[in-house]
Design an enzyme around this catalytic site. Structure first.
Site, PDB file in Angstrom:
ATOM      1  N   ASN A  96      78.893  -5.886  71.072  1.00 46.52           N
ATOM      2  CA  ASN A  96      79.619  -4.769  70.461  1.00 46.52           C
ATOM      3  C   ASN A  96      79.223  -3.422  71.068  1.00 46.52           C
ATOM      4  O   ASN A  96      78.061  -3.203  71.384  1.00 46.52           O
ATOM      5  CB  ASN A  96      79.329  -4.722  68.953  1.00 46.52           C
ATOM      6  CG  ASN A  96      79.803  -5.976  68.241  1.00 46.52           C
ATOM      7  OD1 ASN A  96      80.791  -6.590  68.648  1.00 46.52           O
ATOM      8  ND2 ASN A  96      79.092  -6.355  67.194  1.00 46.52           N
ATOM      9  N   THR A 124     100.850   6.102  78.262  1.00 45.13           N
ATOM     10  CA  THR A 124     101.303   7.075  77.258  1.00 45.13           C
ATOM     11  C   THR A 124     101.722   6.218  76.070  1.00 45.13           C
ATOM     12  O   THR A 124     102.224   5.103  76.261  1.00 45.13           O
ATOM     13  CB  THR A 124     102.496   7.934  77.743  1.00 45.13           C
ATOM     14  OG1 THR A 124     103.613   7.086  77.976  1.00 45.13           O
ATOM     15  CG2 THR A 124     102.177   8.691  79.030  1.00 45.13           C
ATOM     16  N   HIS A 125     101.506   6.703  74.896  1.00 44.56           N
ATOM     17  CA  HIS A 125     101.766   5.922  73.666  1.00 44.56           C
ATOM     18  C   HIS A 125     101.004   4.592  73.675  1.00 44.56           C
ATOM     19  O   HIS A 125     101.436   3.628  73.056  1.00 44.56           O
ATOM     20  CB  HIS A 125     103.263   5.632  73.476  1.00 44.56           C
ATOM     21  CG  HIS A 125     104.138   6.835  73.631  1.00 44.56           C
ATOM     22  ND1 HIS A 125     104.496   7.645  72.590  1.00 44.56           N
ATOM     23  CD2 HIS A 125     104.708   7.374  74.744  1.00 44.56           C
ATOM     24  CE1 HIS A 125     105.261   8.633  73.037  1.00 44.56           C
ATOM     25  NE2 HIS A 125     105.397   8.496  74.337  1.00 44.56           N
ATOM     26  N   SER A 151      63.511  26.644  51.216  1.00 40.16           N
ATOM     27  CA  SER A 151      64.200  26.156  52.422  1.00 40.16           C
ATOM     28  C   SER A 151      63.213  25.660  53.479  1.00 40.16           C
ATOM     29  O   SER A 151      63.602  25.313  54.583  1.00 40.16           O
ATOM     30  CB  SER A 151      65.088  27.261  53.009  1.00 40.16           C
ATOM     31  OG  SER A 151      64.328  28.429  53.243  1.00 40.16           O
ATOM     32  N   LYS A 163      71.772  26.866  57.687  1.00 43.02           N
ATOM     33  CA  LYS A 163      70.874  26.166  58.612  1.00 43.02           C
ATOM     34  C   LYS A 163      71.092  24.656  58.671  1.00 43.02           C
ATOM     35  O   LYS A 163      71.203  24.079  59.749  1.00 43.02           O
ATOM     36  CB  LYS A 163      69.415  26.493  58.275  1.00 43.02           C
ATOM     37  CG  LYS A 163      68.987  27.825  58.850  1.00 43.02           C
ATOM     38  CD  LYS A 163      67.718  28.304  58.233  1.00 43.02           C
ATOM     39  CE  LYS A 163      67.793  29.645  57.590  1.00 43.02           C
ATOM     40  NZ  LYS A 163      68.926  30.035  56.784  1.00 43.02           N
ATOM     41  N   SER A 203      75.936  -9.610  67.088  1.00 36.99           N
ATOM     42  CA  SER A 203      76.254  -9.788  65.682  1.00 36.99           C
ATOM     43  C   SER A 203      75.210 -10.703  65.068  1.00 36.99           C
ATOM     44  O   SER A 203      74.646 -11.565  65.747  1.00 36.99           O
ATOM     45  CB  SER A 203      77.641 -10.406  65.554  1.00 36.99           C
ATOM     46  OG  SER A 203      77.740 -11.169  64.377  1.00 36.99           O
ATOM     47  N   GLU A 248      80.897   3.526  69.214  1.00 38.81           N
ATOM     48  CA  GLU A 248      81.459   3.589  67.856  1.00 38.81           C
ATOM     49  C   GLU A 248      80.719   4.638  67.015  1.00 38.81           C
ATOM     50  O   GLU A 248      81.327   5.382  66.247  1.00 38.81           O
ATOM     51  CB  GLU A 248      81.373   2.219  67.178  1.00 38.81           C
ATOM     52  CG  GLU A 248      82.344   1.212  67.768  1.00 38.81           C
ATOM     53  CD  GLU A 248      82.049  -0.218  67.333  1.00 38.81           C
ATOM     54  OE1 GLU A 248      81.648  -0.430  66.180  1.00 38.81           O
ATOM     55  OE2 GLU A 248      82.216  -1.129  68.165  1.00 38.81           O
ATOM     56  N   ASN A 307      65.782  39.353  55.861  1.00 43.48           N
ATOM     57  CA  ASN A 307      67.203  39.220  56.208  1.00 43.48           C
ATOM     58  C   ASN A 307      67.446  39.343  57.707  1.00 43.48           C
ATOM     59  O   ASN A 307      68.215  38.583  58.290  1.00 43.48           O
ATOM     60  CB  ASN A 307      68.030  40.263  55.451  1.00 43.48           C
ATOM     61  CG  ASN A 307      67.941  40.058  53.954  1.00 43.48           C
ATOM     62  OD1 ASN A 307      67.424  39.040  53.498  1.00 43.48           O
ATOM     63  ND2 ASN A 307      68.429  41.017  53.180  1.00 43.48           N
ATOM     64  N   GLN A 324      71.568  30.817  53.128  1.00 43.92           N
ATOM     65  CA  GLN A 324      70.509  29.850  53.438  1.00 43.92           C
ATOM     66  C   GLN A 324      71.115  28.479  53.768  1.00 43.92           C
ATOM     67  O   GLN A 324      70.487  27.662  54.424  1.00 43.92           O
ATOM     68  CB  GLN A 324      69.557  29.751  52.240  1.00 43.92           C
ATOM     69  CG  GLN A 324      68.391  28.835  52.452  1.00 43.92           C
ATOM     70  CD  GLN A 324      67.286  29.093  51.430  1.00 43.92           C
ATOM     71  OE1 GLN A 324      66.577  30.090  51.524  1.00 43.92           O
ATOM     72  NE2 GLN A 324      67.180  28.234  50.442  1.00 43.92           N
ATOM     73  N   TYR A 356      73.514  40.417  52.955  1.00 44.45           N
ATOM     74  CA  TYR A 356      72.915  39.089  52.784  1.00 44.45           C
ATOM     75  C   TYR A 356      73.139  38.558  51.365  1.00 44.45           C
ATOM     76  O   TYR A 356      73.053  39.295  50.379  1.00 44.45           O
ATOM     77  CB  TYR A 356      71.403  39.135  53.073  1.00 44.45           C
ATOM     78  CG  TYR A 356      70.747  37.777  52.881  1.00 44.45           C
ATOM     79  CD1 TYR A 356      70.763  36.826  53.888  1.00 44.45           C
ATOM     80  CD2 TYR A 356      70.146  37.446  51.665  1.00 44.45           C
ATOM     81  CE1 TYR A 356      70.191  35.575  53.693  1.00 44.45           C
ATOM     82  CE2 TYR A 356      69.572  36.195  51.464  1.00 44.45           C
ATOM     83  CZ  TYR A 356      69.602  35.261  52.488  1.00 44.45           C
ATOM     84  OH  TYR A 356      69.047  34.026  52.292  1.00 44.45           O
ATOM     85  N   LYS A 407      79.233 -12.243  70.279  1.00 44.67           N
ATOM     86  CA  LYS A 407      79.580 -10.831  70.234  1.00 44.67           C
ATOM     87  C   LYS A 407      78.715  -9.936  71.122  1.00 44.67           C
ATOM     88  O   LYS A 407      77.518 -10.148  71.273  1.00 44.67           O
ATOM     89  CB  LYS A 407      79.475 -10.318  68.801  1.00 44.67           C
ATOM     90  CG  LYS A 407      80.504 -10.944  67.889  1.00 44.67           C
ATOM     91  CD  LYS A 407      81.843 -10.279  68.016  1.00 44.67           C
ATOM     92  CE  LYS A 407      81.821  -9.109  67.088  1.00 44.67           C
ATOM     93  NZ  LYS A 407      83.045  -8.512  66.774  1.00 44.67           N
TER      94      LYS A 407
HETATM   95  N1  ARG Z   1      65.209  31.433  53.483  1.00 45.24           N
HETATM   96  C1  ARG Z   1      66.134  32.501  53.550  1.00 45.24           C
HETATM   97  C2  ARG Z   1      67.399  32.068  54.297  1.00 45.24           C
HETATM   98  O1  ARG Z   1      67.326  31.121  54.958  1.00 45.24           O
HETATM   99  C3  ARG Z   1      65.528  33.669  54.263  1.00 45.24           C
HETATM  100  C4  ARG Z   1      66.128  34.986  53.902  1.00 45.24           C
HETATM  101  C5  ARG Z   1      65.767  35.359  52.534  1.00 45.24           C
HETATM  102  N2  ARG Z   1      66.198  36.660  52.205  1.00 45.24           N
HETATM  103  C6  ARG Z   1      66.281  37.072  50.931  1.00 45.24           C
HETATM  104  N3  ARG Z   1      66.714  38.250  50.729  1.00 45.24           N
HETATM  105  N4  ARG Z   1      66.009  36.286  49.936  1.00 45.24           N
HETATM  106  O2  ARG Z   1      68.427  32.650  54.172  1.00 45.24           O
END
Ligand code: ARG
Length: 463
Positions: free
Chosen positions: A285, A155-156, A23, A325, A277, A290, A110, A322, A317, A283
């Site tokens: 835009n 409205t509408h 990750s 993120k 454009s 948008e 964790n 993971q 966990y 144009k």
């Molecule tokens: N890269 C992991 C995550 O984002 C970190 C936690 C990993 N923990 C584990 N028990 N493998 O979740």
């Protein structure tokens, strides 16, 4: 190379599995939070006699050096690292040797990742809150210049009643103010440190979780170690608040796009926020608006991804987590980018008051006022409503507006009509008479602006 956790296995992964598992490509964003969290943790370990002060100092110096090197571009993230936590720890051991191996005492990845993510999102949310305040401010400033700018309210998407452009804009200020307060509220629940939950069960060491929490600017610690490492409510909640910000930005964008069209011509965006454009020379835009409208779907998608990722997970966990993120980072970054462009776009938007007024003059948007005129003279509203409806139908046929019918004609319909009706149905009067609290009348609009000024002043003091 063998993983740091090698032991039970030889720690050598299949190359594809290793890449799949890693990750670092996205969690490297949390390097600062990871390092600051580790420094606070090592200092607590020393305070609690779990490691020596001497070791803690070596660890803190080593970590500070890593932070410096990353920030100065002297240290690149290794794409082979499993994640940011392993990367930093490996670097530390490389730099200070065996002492670095003591850092991970009474901690697990964790609780570490749960800590880093909370810290990272707290930092990002500050940027979003401050961008929201800027947006509220530019809306308020545009409103202050348009208290007497009459436009048709819809409205509408049909012309409905005259309103001031200020009042219309200030509706958005209220939405963004609620968005701002949602983030403030989110912070209260998020600002608890999970560190010390360890893998899931807590630890046998006599740690001081509050010491770490305080050093890192948290209000306290999470109450249950299993919850501490399993909880991603704070990601869901934030993404939900971000989704609403995008909803509001998207509705506003849609209106700006409509208003910029030749059909409306109510506003003109500054050239710096429009595009041309490649083929049609005429144009101009509104691409920025948008794009904001278009990016709304991504943030909703991020929210959905997060909810779906969590729904079937047993405690505590699981590696599925993971996946939190990328979704939450994308949501945060999208909102930041949108707000960054949106604020100056609204600030520099030119209001074409005459066009708004001439649109307001068509569409019989003072018909309610004509009915109210009769009602205030004693006619039941439903009767007045019907009569005015018939007058409008006649006007449509003759291609005239209510203000052009002579009094003698009005008198034939009802004796209650007098000369003063023309003043009562003038567009300016229609707006001015809407004196009810929160209505479009200038007094109400001025009050809304004054209240926003107080709000902005109080909140800006915080940032
Ligand atoms: N890269 C992991 C995550 O984002 C970190 C936690 C990993 N923990 C584990 N028990 N493998 O979740």
């Amino acid at each position: 190379m063998a993983k740091m956790w090698a032991g039970r296995t030889d720690g050598i992964l299949n190359k594809d599995a290793d890449d799949f598992n890693s990750s670092i490509s996205f969690d490297k964003k949390m390097y600062k939070q990871d390092i600051l969290g580790s420094i606070a943790h090592s200092q607590m370990l020393a305070q609690k006699n779990i490691i020596s002060f001497d070791d803690a100092e070596k660890i803190a110096n080593g970590l500070a050096g890593i932070l410096d090197d990353i920030q100065n571009g002297k240290l690149d993230f290794s794409p082979d690292a499993e994640d940011i936590h392993m990367f930093v720890e490996e670097q530390l051991i490389k730099r200070i040797g065996d002492v670095g191996k003591k850092l991970h005492t009474a901690r697990s990845r964790n609780d570490q990742v749960a800590l880093d993510l909370r810290m990272y999102l707290k930092d990002e949310s500050k940027k979003i809150s401050s961008l929201l305040l800027n947006l509220i401010e530019v809306i308020k400033n545009q409103a202050a210049k348009n208290i007497y700018t009459v436009m048709p309210g819809y409205t509408h998407l049909q012309r409905a009643q005259p309103i001031s452009f200020a009042h219309h804009l200030l509706a958005y200020a209220q939405m963004f103010k609620r968005d701002y307060s949602r983030i403030t509220d989110w912070k209260k629940r998020t600002n608890l440190s999970p560190l010390g939950s360890c893998a899931l069960a807590g630890t046998t060491y006599d740690t001081d979780r509050n010491m770490v929490a305080k050093a890192l600017g948290f209000d306290g610690v999470t109450a249950n170690s299993i919850d501490g490492v399993s909880d991603r409510d704070f990601c869901v909640e934030l993404l939900s608040a971000l989704s609403l910000i995008m909803t509001h930005l998207s509705r506003f964008s849609e209106e700006i796009i409509l208003w910029s069209s030749w059909e409306f011509k109510f506003v003109e965006l500054d050239d710096a926020f429009t595009t041309g454009s490649s083929i049609m020379p005429q144009k101009k835009n509104s691409d920025m608006a948008e794009l904001v409208r278009g990016k709304t779907g991504r943030v909703y998608g991020d929210l959905m991804a997060m909810l779906t990722m969590l729904k079937g997970l047993p405690l505590a966990y699981n590696k599925d987590m993971q996946e939190d993120k990328e979704a939450v980072f994308d949501g945060v970054e999208t909102v930041e980018k949108c707000l960054t462009v949106f604020v100056p776009m609204v600030d520099t938007m030119k209001v074409l008051k005459d066009n708004m007024l001439s649109a307001a003059q068509k569409g019989f948007i003072n018909a309610t006022d004509l009915a109210d005129y009769l009602t205030k003279k004693g006619m039941p509203f439903r009767t007045a409503y019907k009569i005015v409806g018939q007058i409008v139908a006649k006007c449509v046929k003759e291609n005239i507006i209510l203000d052009e019918i002579p009094l003698s004609e009005y008198k034939k319909i009802s004796d209650l009509f007098e000369q003063d009706l023309y003043g009562e149905i003038s567009l300016a009067a229609c707006v001015e008479k809407r004196i009810s609290e929160g209505g479009t009348g200038p007094k109400s609009v001025e009050k809304q602006i004054a209240d926003l000024e107080v709000f902005l002043k109080n909140e800006k003091d915080i940032y």
